[in-house]
Scaffold this motif. Sequence first.
Motif, mmCIF file in Angstrom:
data_model
loop_
_atom_site.group_PDB
_atom_site.id
_atom_site.type_symbol
_atom_site.label_atom_id
_atom_site.label_comp_id
_atom_site.label_asym_id
_atom_site.label_seq_id
_atom_site.Cartn_x
_atom_site.Cartn_y
_atom_site.Cartn_z
ATOM 1 N N MET A 1 0.832 -1.150 -0.083
ATOM 2 C CA MET A 1 -0.019 -0.007 0.014
ATOM 3 C C MET A 1 0.882 1.340 0.000
ATOM 4 O O MET A 1 0.196 2.372 0.142
ATOM 5 C CB MET A 1 -0.923 0.043 1.180
ATOM 6 C CG MET A 1 -1.848 -1.069 1.233
ATOM 7 S SD MET A 1 -2.860 -1.322 2.876
ATOM 8 C CE MET A 1 -3.935 0.025 2.720
ATOM 9 N N GLY A 2 2.102 1.047 -0.143
ATOM 10 C CA GLY A 2 3.027 2.279 -0.375
ATOM 11 C C GLY A 2 3.580 2.749 1.208
ATOM 12 O O GLY A 2 4.201 3.903 0.988
ATOM 13 N N VAL A 3 3.305 2.087 2.079
ATOM 14 C CA VAL A 3 3.901 2.240 3.635
ATOM 15 C C VAL A 3 5.058 1.434 3.926
ATOM 16 O O VAL A 3 4.940 0.161 3.872
ATOM 17 C CB VAL A 3 2.681 2.220 4.527
ATOM 18 C CG1 VAL A 3 3.099 2.592 6.080
ATOM 19 C CG2 VAL A 3 1.553 2.958 4.108
ATOM 20 N N THR A 4 6.098 2.178 4.273
ATOM 21 C CA THR A 4 7.333 1.741 4.742
ATOM 22 C C THR A 4 7.385 1.432 6.218
ATOM 23 O O THR A 4 7.167 2.334 6.843
ATOM 24 C CB THR A 4 8.454 2.372 4.178
ATOM 25 O OG1 THR A 4 8.622 2.471 2.787
ATOM 26 C CG2 THR A 4 9.738 1.552 4.688
ATOM 27 N N LEU A 5 7.539 0.262 6.542
ATOM 28 C CA LEU A 5 7.544 -0.038 7.934
ATOM 29 C C LEU A 5 8.467 -0.842 8.453
ATOM 30 O O LEU A 5 8.954 -1.869 7.760
ATOM 31 C CB LEU A 5 6.313 -0.803 8.359
ATOM 32 C CG LEU A 5 5.827 -0.962 9.958
ATOM 33 C CD1 LEU A 5 5.384 0.541 10.347
ATOM 34 C CD2 LEU A 5 4.802 -2.143 9.868
ATOM 35 N N THR A 6 9.304 -0.671 9.380
ATOM 36 C CA THR A 6 10.543 -1.336 9.844
ATOM 37 C C THR A 6 10.166 -2.532 10.870
ATOM 38 O O THR A 6 10.538 -3.769 11.030
ATOM 39 C CB THR A 6 11.828 -0.454 10.620
ATOM 40 O OG1 THR A 6 11.229 0.174 11.592
ATOM 41 C CG2 THR A 6 12.228 0.090 9.702
ATOM 42 N N LEU B 1 -7.430 6.937 6.755
ATOM 43 C CA LEU B 1 -7.306 5.706 7.571
ATOM 44 C C LEU B 1 -6.020 5.429 8.164
ATOM 45 O O LEU B 1 -5.512 5.147 9.337
ATOM 46 C CB LEU B 1 -8.082 4.543 7.285
ATOM 47 C CG LEU B 1 -9.660 4.790 7.166
ATOM 48 C CD1 LEU B 1 -10.445 3.497 6.390
ATOM 49 C CD2 LEU B 1 -10.350 4.977 8.266
ATOM 50 N N LEU B 2 -4.955 5.395 7.298
ATOM 51 C CA LEU B 2 -3.483 4.865 7.479
ATOM 52 C C LEU B 2 -2.730 6.146 8.273
ATOM 53 O O LEU B 2 -1.971 5.944 8.652
ATOM 54 C CB LEU B 2 -3.047 4.556 6.060
ATOM 55 C CG LEU B 2 -3.246 3.481 5.507
ATOM 56 C CD1 LEU B 2 -2.742 3.371 3.947
ATOM 57 C CD2 LEU B 2 -3.380 2.021 6.180
ATOM 58 N N SER B 3 -3.602 7.254 8.270
ATOM 59 C CA SER B 3 -2.428 8.273 9.081
ATOM 60 C C SER B 3 -2.652 7.977 10.440
ATOM 61 O O SER B 3 -1.557 8.282 11.310
ATOM 62 C CB SER B 3 -3.405 9.734 8.890
ATOM 63 O OG SER B 3 -4.729 9.632 9.499
ATOM 64 N N GLY B 4 -3.325 7.072 11.109
ATOM 65 C CA GLY B 4 -3.354 6.804 12.608
ATOM 66 C C GLY B 4 -2.433 5.629 12.690
ATOM 67 O O GLY B 4 -2.367 5.122 13.850
ATOM 68 N N LEU B 5 -1.813 5.101 11.554
ATOM 69 C CA LEU B 5 -0.740 3.834 11.825
ATOM 70 C C LEU B 5 0.293 3.925 13.208
ATOM 71 O O LEU B 5 0.836 5.231 13.150
ATOM 72 C CB LEU B 5 -0.060 3.670 10.568
ATOM 73 C CG LEU B 5 -0.978 2.590 9.564
ATOM 74 C CD1 LEU B 5 0.186 2.475 8.531
ATOM 75 C CD2 LEU B 5 -1.038 1.049 10.094
ATOM 76 N N LYS B 6 0.520 2.989 13.744
ATOM 77 C CA LYS B 6 1.429 3.031 14.676
ATOM 78 C C LYS B 6 2.153 1.590 14.823
ATOM 79 O O LYS B 6 1.331 0.566 14.659
ATOM 80 C CB LYS B 6 1.036 3.423 16.034
ATOM 81 C CG LYS B 6 -0.062 2.722 16.889
ATOM 82 C CD LYS B 6 -0.493 3.096 17.970
ATOM 83 C CE LYS B 6 -1.715 2.311 18.743
ATOM 84 N NZ LYS B 6 -2.021 2.958 19.865
#
Length: 367
Positions: free
Chosen positions: A60-65, A98-103
């Motif tokens: 979805m284009g979100v980079t996450l470690t 919605l993705l702005s609240g990701l943690k």
Amino acid sequence: MYQIERAIFDIRRGLPVVVNAGDQRLLVQALEGSESVEAMARLAGQRPSLVLTRHRLAAMGVTLTAEAASLPLAASITTNELHGLATSESPSSAADGLLSGLKPAASAEVGAVTLMRRALLIPAALCAFVSEAATANIEQQLAEGRLLQVNADDAEACLAGAPGMLKRVSEAHIPLEDAADSRFVLFREPDGLREHVAVVIGKPESWEGAVPLRLHSACLTGDLFGSLRCDCGEQLRNAVADIQGMGGGVLLYLAQEGRGIGLANKLRAYTLQDGGLDTVDADQVLGFGDDERQYAVAVDMLNALDIEQVQLLTNNPLKMEALRQGGIEVVSRQALYGSVTDHNQRYLNAKATRGGHLLEDVLSGQR
């Protein structure tokens, strides 16, 4: 391990389970098949979040470690939007907000997604930490056996199964077209979900040195029905013939459909591939990594068969490394090919370029 096994069955039935994370309790339910966020909110005492893997978020284009992330769910989210966040190649435009609240996911939430993967479901979980007001009700349901509780550490470790606990169940002589002297030995994992078969070709007492070995992951569509999308069926039959020609050996038929994601998810991935994605990207859209297979079970099977040295029939370096890490000596490797066709060429190219499989000879037409 016993509680984890029971929890996996509850999750597959669509029931919530409790993951114990120190002084907190996390209520967990599979997104797959779930129709009611509100019912879970009432039980936990607060609104759940959706936990997604880093692979799904990357698609979805979100980079996450971190291994996973938690997404608080707005009260207005629809069922279609919720499931689209977990499985759609192109989620709705509302997804960006919605993705702005990701943690980053907490340890227990990572364990929740791992439980989904072990259960062969979409790796997305509805999770809610139990509120103080709801604690007494949850405690009562646990005491009455209406809810099941597992530890977060056990949940995180469950994907590896239970190394060393594989059970040898039954065996029989089964003559094959290319190997008449063959014996099937069935092994069962402790959770009962997966059964694996060792096909012993020839007489073990006559083997000398490294044993010819093929690790073959089950492929219902290719092995049984002759699907043209892959070369699995050809590889399976060629492996049996090659092992027979080498004087006998073993083929381990492993219940790891779709590189470990299960048949339901494999069919979902095929549909995504029909839309233009390759096999790796399709799996990532569903939340899976490049290859979800675990080979500790193969090591356990070889140990049960008293095999320590092998000549491995494979194009996959990961299989060689997995056996070596498990204490099995890989003396040599022999390539094993199927045919390249218009139907499977894109799949084979992806295996070579993105999965590291050693297919240069067959793809260049040298075979």
